[in-house]
Each structure stands twice: as structure tokens, then as C-alpha cells.
Scaffold this motif. Structure first.
Motif, PDB file in Angstrom:
ATOM      1  N   PRO A 127      -5.592  -2.262  -2.127  1.00  0.00           N
ATOM      2  CA  PRO A 127      -6.206  -1.361  -1.202  1.00  0.00           C
ATOM      3  C   PRO A 127      -7.154  -0.437  -1.805  1.00  0.00           C
ATOM      4  O   PRO A 127      -7.153  -0.227  -3.102  1.00  0.00           O
ATOM      5  CB  PRO A 127      -4.781  -0.434  -1.078  1.00  0.00           C
ATOM      6  CG  PRO A 127      -3.709  -1.545  -1.455  1.00  0.00           C
ATOM      7  CD  PRO A 127      -4.394  -2.476  -2.529  1.00  0.00           C
TER       8      PRO A 127
ATOM      9  N   SER B 173      -3.677  -0.611   3.704  1.00  0.00           N
ATOM     10  CA  SER B 173      -4.624  -1.327   2.785  1.00  0.00           C
ATOM     11  C   SER B 173      -5.931  -0.511   2.819  1.00  0.00           C
ATOM     12  O   SER B 173      -6.554  -0.077   1.955  1.00  0.00           O
ATOM     13  CB  SER B 173      -4.927  -2.672   2.892  1.00  0.00           C
ATOM     14  OG  SER B 173      -5.505  -3.126   4.083  1.00  0.00           O
TER      15      SER B 173
ATOM     16  N   GLY C 290       0.803  -1.073  -0.106  1.00  0.00           N
ATOM     17  CA  GLY C 290      -0.091  -0.020   0.050  1.00  0.00           C
ATOM     18  C   GLY C 290       0.887   1.266   0.244  1.00  0.00           C
ATOM     19  O   GLY C 290       2.276   1.120   0.177  1.00  0.00           O
TER      20      GLY C 290
END
Length: 537
Positions: free
Chosen positions: A95, A300, A51
Motif C-alpha cells: 500500500p 491499498s 492495508g
């Protein structure tokens, strides 16, 4: 070494500041191992680029740097800081805070360095995130070495340790399997082969291993074909806990801290390192950052603050300060903590020069700047600036400097300006942005009660008689007296009323300082406006 540095070194062994306590734990480890004092001591931080880089990632680098500096002052030994990106990990979840969600969904399972960049700026998602992280760390001036897991695996840097882990395969399995559920135990392997057919990182059991050839064999989950791959050269990567241990062993890591949520991983990875005949690093478990609702910040989910968010509204130094404070205490990390962090950092900065050496080592600003503190003069708090912006209802720095020049006395005949107060000038910009985004939308004014109206009328009359250059403390004395004379049982209720009626918020700075900055006559006019029932917004 300067005289001050020598004085600090003389008292450093007695310092109770947490970076020094950590450094002393590291010294004990190295003494026990009888390590070569000419070789660099290795500090490491880890980053998972699944992420966008978040503020917790920065916090780990900042805190580790503080320990590193403390260690260097205590020992004089050379050090290295490795920032390691686990970018060969499989892409397991998309994400929600990323663009091109549908495209990313087709990339699940691939190593992060093979996942397409949803932003379209880099060759891969991992490269995009790695670049963002490095740019941010570079902007802070961190001294570190960036390492990519993909490059380390494929270059052969990890081969020797990977072969050792293959030789200790059964020992590693014996450490990990008891911690897994029955279903996961049936499929677990510390080695994750990269499927030659699909490029996906597979989580499949090993059906055969050949120590002499350095290979493992697994059954392709789709074709049922038996596939044999070397464990070296990037054909496989290690499962998380085994991977961490492999990294510690291969890179000779001496110190690495980790979040509380990884406490079990630290224990298991340390056991694996010992099974390899090595010594795990020392470090400590820090508490997690929480979002506005008290939930753990997640890459995420994209909840909580990003590094860019903080730097939109406050100085980098205030962010480092927030990381220094109470690392073993869970803290909310949301926009409303920023003003307090800014002012607390400034308070520590102002105290430093007058402190004794032993107290300097406990000063947060010392650790923020690794002992090289800037010379700054801040005559006005950030909270006070925010309230000035609020009441003055302006959106330009020039007008605010006009108020400030009326409040801050000239230095050697030179009026306050951006050159004489550079930090203040930066904070004015931040205050304007923070007010516009967070304070203005939430302002809620109310009308005064009968008791409050009478007290405000009294305050306006007294302000009328005050000279414009009356000190903030003298103004505050009068404000206190009015609260008592008008029978406010709790003076906090009196000040809360001032904030809610005049500023549209439930709390604020010391009112004497605000009145002096905004101007005594202007404050009187503000009160009269509120009493008239005019629109205060």
C-alpha cells in the motif's frame, strides 16, 4: 423487558427499516433449516488486513450489529458476531500509504502474519492492523469475537472442513474454472500451499491429491521439485472464494453481508458451500463508499476517509448514523459530508421520544444506539457552530460558550455549560478542529454588488432596531422581507450573497439562527465591516 421494549417488539414484525427486513430474511432461513433455537445464531464480518483498517470495515460491523439487534428483538434468540481477519492471505501489493516501502517490497508473497510491521510496533503487519481494528471496535462498544485466519488454520479448527473440501476438490474446480481466463485456469487450485522453503503463499496447480492421507502435491516453481503437504494444520490456506465458503461451513455462519464488488464471490462461495452439503448464509449486498472523486475507496490506495479521520472531526454516533443511511446506495465518503451527518443524527435523536413505537423502529438513532438512546439536548446545530467559529474568529471553547450562553436560555436558573449540554460541548471541540482544517483554508470573501449593498444596508438598519433577544424566526422574517423588497428574483441568491460576503462561503445555516447566536448587534457590526471594504478574513 421494559414496557417500551415490549411495545417495540409488538410492532417490529411490521417494520420496514432495512435491519428488520434483513432480520426477517434470516428468520426464514433458520425456520427452513429447522435450526436449534437454543444455539447461538452466527453473524460474521470479514476483514482483509492487507492495508490499514478503513471506514468501510467499520461500516460492515456497524450494519451487521444493527441487523443482529433487530433479530434479537424479533426472536429473543442468542447470537454471536465473529469478526474474521483473513491474515493468512499472501501479501500481494505494498500500500502506498505505509512507511518503509522498500522493506515491505521484500515481503511480498508472505502470509500477512509473517510480514514485518512497517510501524515497528508489532510482531507483524497483520498483528498491527488487527490490533488497530480491535481497538477501534472496542471503543464503540461492539460485542464481537475476533478470529484470526492464521490461528484458525494452525490450531486445527478448520481441519475437518479442509478435508471435506479436499474430498470435493473436483466439484470446487468445476465451479470456479469456468469463471477464469485460460491462463489462470492452467494454474488455479483452491488450495494454496505455504512453501516450506520460502514461507511464501504459492499459487500453483495441484498435480496430485491423496484423500486418505489428506495431502496435496505440487511442483516447486523454482526448483521443479515435487512437494507433498497436508491440507490441514496451516500447511495450506484456501484460495479466496473457496476460503470464504470454508469459513461459512466450518463456523456455521448464518448471516454475512458483503459489498457490491463481491457479488460474484458470494454466488460462487455459496455454490461451493452447497457442494459441501451445507447451506450458505443469508445477507445483502451493500453499495460501496466513494472518495472525493467518486472512485471506490481502497485499503491499498488509502483514499477516502479513515476511521480516525472521521473521529477527529465528529462524534462516533454520527459515523454510525452515516453507515445506517441507505446502505444500498453508493455514497461519497469525504470530509465535506461530516457536518451534514452530524446534524441529521441530532435531528433523529431529538425526534425519538415523541414518536410512536412503529416510527421509533425506523428512526436512525434507534439503530445507532441499538435501542438505548442517550438523553441529549442540542439547542444549536453543528453547521451553526461552524459558522459561529468562522465569524467569531476564536480558537477556544470558553469564548464560544460565552456566545452560546447569550443564545440559550438558562435551565432552572443555571446557564448553559458543558455539564448541562455535554454533547454540545463535544461538538464545540469538533467544530474548532473542523473549521481550522477545512473551512478556514477555503474561505473566499467577495464584495457586494450594488443591489446586494443596498439590501445589506437595509438589513443593518433593521438589526439596529431589533431587541437583542428577538427570536431567530422573527429575525428570519425580516431577512426574507428584505430579499423580496430589494427584488431578488430568487431568494436563494440573497442568502447566498449573505454567506459569501459575510462568511466567505457559498452556503450556511438559517441566517436568523446565526444572527441570534452571534448576537444581533454583532451581526450588524459584521455587515458594516463588509460594506466598508475591510479585510473579512
Amino acid at each position: 423487558m421494559s414496557d417500551l421494549q415490549q411495545e417495540l417488539k409488538n410492532v417490529a414484525n411490521d417494520s420496514k427499516a432495512w435491519p428488520y427486513l434483513e432480520a426477517k430474511n434470516l428468520i426464514k432461513r433458520l425456520d427452513k433449516l429447522g435450526s436449534d433455537k437454543s444455539k447461538p445464531v452466527v453473524f460474521q464480518t470479514g476483514y482483509g488486513p492487507s492495508g490499514l483498517p478503513h471506514i468501510g470495515t467499520f461500516g460492515e460491523v456497524a450494519r451487521t450489529t444493527m441487523v443482529r439487534h433487530a433479530f434479537e428483538l424479533l426472536t429473543g434468540r442468542p447470537t454471536r458476531l465473529i469478526c474474521f481477519s483473513d491474515d493468512m492471505d499472501g501479501f500481494r501489493k505494498v500500500p502506498t500509504n505505509l512507511p518503509n516501502q522498500d522493506m515491505l517490497a521484500t515481503q511480498l508473497g508472505l502470509p500477512l502474519t509473517q510480514v514485518k510491521d512497517p510501524f515497528g510496533t508489532n510482531k507483524s503487519f497483520a498483528e498491527h492492523n488487527n490490533q488497530r481494528l480491535q481497538e477501534f471496535l472496542d471503543s464503540f462498544g461492539f460485542d464481537y469475537e475476533f478470529m484470526s485466519a492464521t490461528q484458525c488454520y494452525k490450531s486445527g479448527m478448520m481441519d475437518k472442513t479442509l478435508l471435506l473440501m479436499l474430498a470435493k476438490f473436483d466439484d470446487i474446480m468445476a465451479i470456479i474454472l469456468p469463471t477464469l481466463g485460460e491462463e489462470r485456469r492452467a494454474t488455479y487450485s483452491p488450495f494454496l500451499p505455504i512453501c516450506p522453503r520460502t514461507g511464501i503463499v504459492l499459487q500453483v496447480p495441484v498435480v496430485e491429491k491423496d484423500l486418505a492421507k489428506g495431502t496435496i502435491t505440487y511442483k516447486d516453481p523454482e526448483t521443479a521439485e515435487l512437494i507433498t503437504l497436508p491440507v490441514t494444520g496451516g500447511a495450506c490456506k484456501m484460495q479466496w472464494k473457496a476460503d470464504w465458503a470454508m469459513r461459512w461451513a466450518a463456523l456455521g455462519v448464518d448471516y454475512e453481508m458483503a459489498g457490491k464488488d463481491l457479488s460474484e464471490s458470494v454466488i460462487l462461495s455459496s455454490r461451493i458451500v452447497r457442494a459441501l452439503g451445507k447451506t450458505p448464509p443469508v445477507g445483502f449486498s451493500y453499495e460501496l463508499f466513494l472518495d472525493e472523486e467518486g472512485k471506490k475507496i481502497s485499503k491499498s490506495k488509502g483514499n477516502g476517509l479513515t476511521m480516525e479521520d472521521w473521529l477527529r472531526y465528529a462524534t462516533p454516533e454520527s459515523l454510525s448514523y452515516y453507515m445506517f443511511q441507505s446502505p444500498r446506495k453508493a455514497k461519497r465518503l469525504f470530509f465535506d459530508v461530516i457536518p451534514k451527518a452530524v446534524d441529521e443524527y441530532i435531528t433523529f435523536l431529538d425526534k425519538y421520544d415523541a414518536q410512536e413505537p412503529k416510527d421509533k423502529l425506523s428512526n436512525a438513532a434507534y439503530h445507532v444506539h441499538n435501542g438505548n438512546l442517550p438523553k441529549e439536548n442540542m439547542p444549536i446545530s453543528f453547521a451553526l457552530l461552524l459558522n459561529l467559529v468562522s465569524v467569531a474568529n476564536v480558537d477556544d471553547k470558553a469564548t464560544l460558550w460565552g456566545f452560546i450562553r447569550n443564545y440559550v436560555k438558562p435551565i432552572d436558573g443555571v446557564e448553559a455549560n458543558a455539564e448541562t449540554y455535554p454533547l454540545l460541548d463535544r461538538l464545540i471541540s469538533y467544530a474548532l478542529t473542523y473549521y481550522e482544517d477545512f473551512v478556514k483554508p477555503t474561505k473566499k470573501f467577495r464584495t457586494p454588488t450594488d443591489q446586494e449593498r443596498t439590501a445589506l444596508e437595509d438589513l443593518a438598519k433593521r438589526l439596529e432596531k431589533m431587541p437583542e433577544d428577538l427570536s431567530p424566526s422573527d429575525i428570519m422574517t425580516e431577512v426574507f422581507a428584505i430579499g423580496k423588497e430589494h427584488n431578488f428574483e430568487n431568494l436563494r441568491d440573497w442568502f447566498k450573497a449573505l454567506y459569501e460576503i459575510l462568511l466567505g462561503q457559498s452556503q450556511g445555516p438559517r441566517f436568523g439562527g446565526f444572527a441570534a447566536l452571534y448576537g444581533i448587534k454583532a451581526t450588524k457590526t459584521l455587515i458594516e465591516k463588509a460594506l466598508s471594504g475591510a479585510d473579512m478574513s
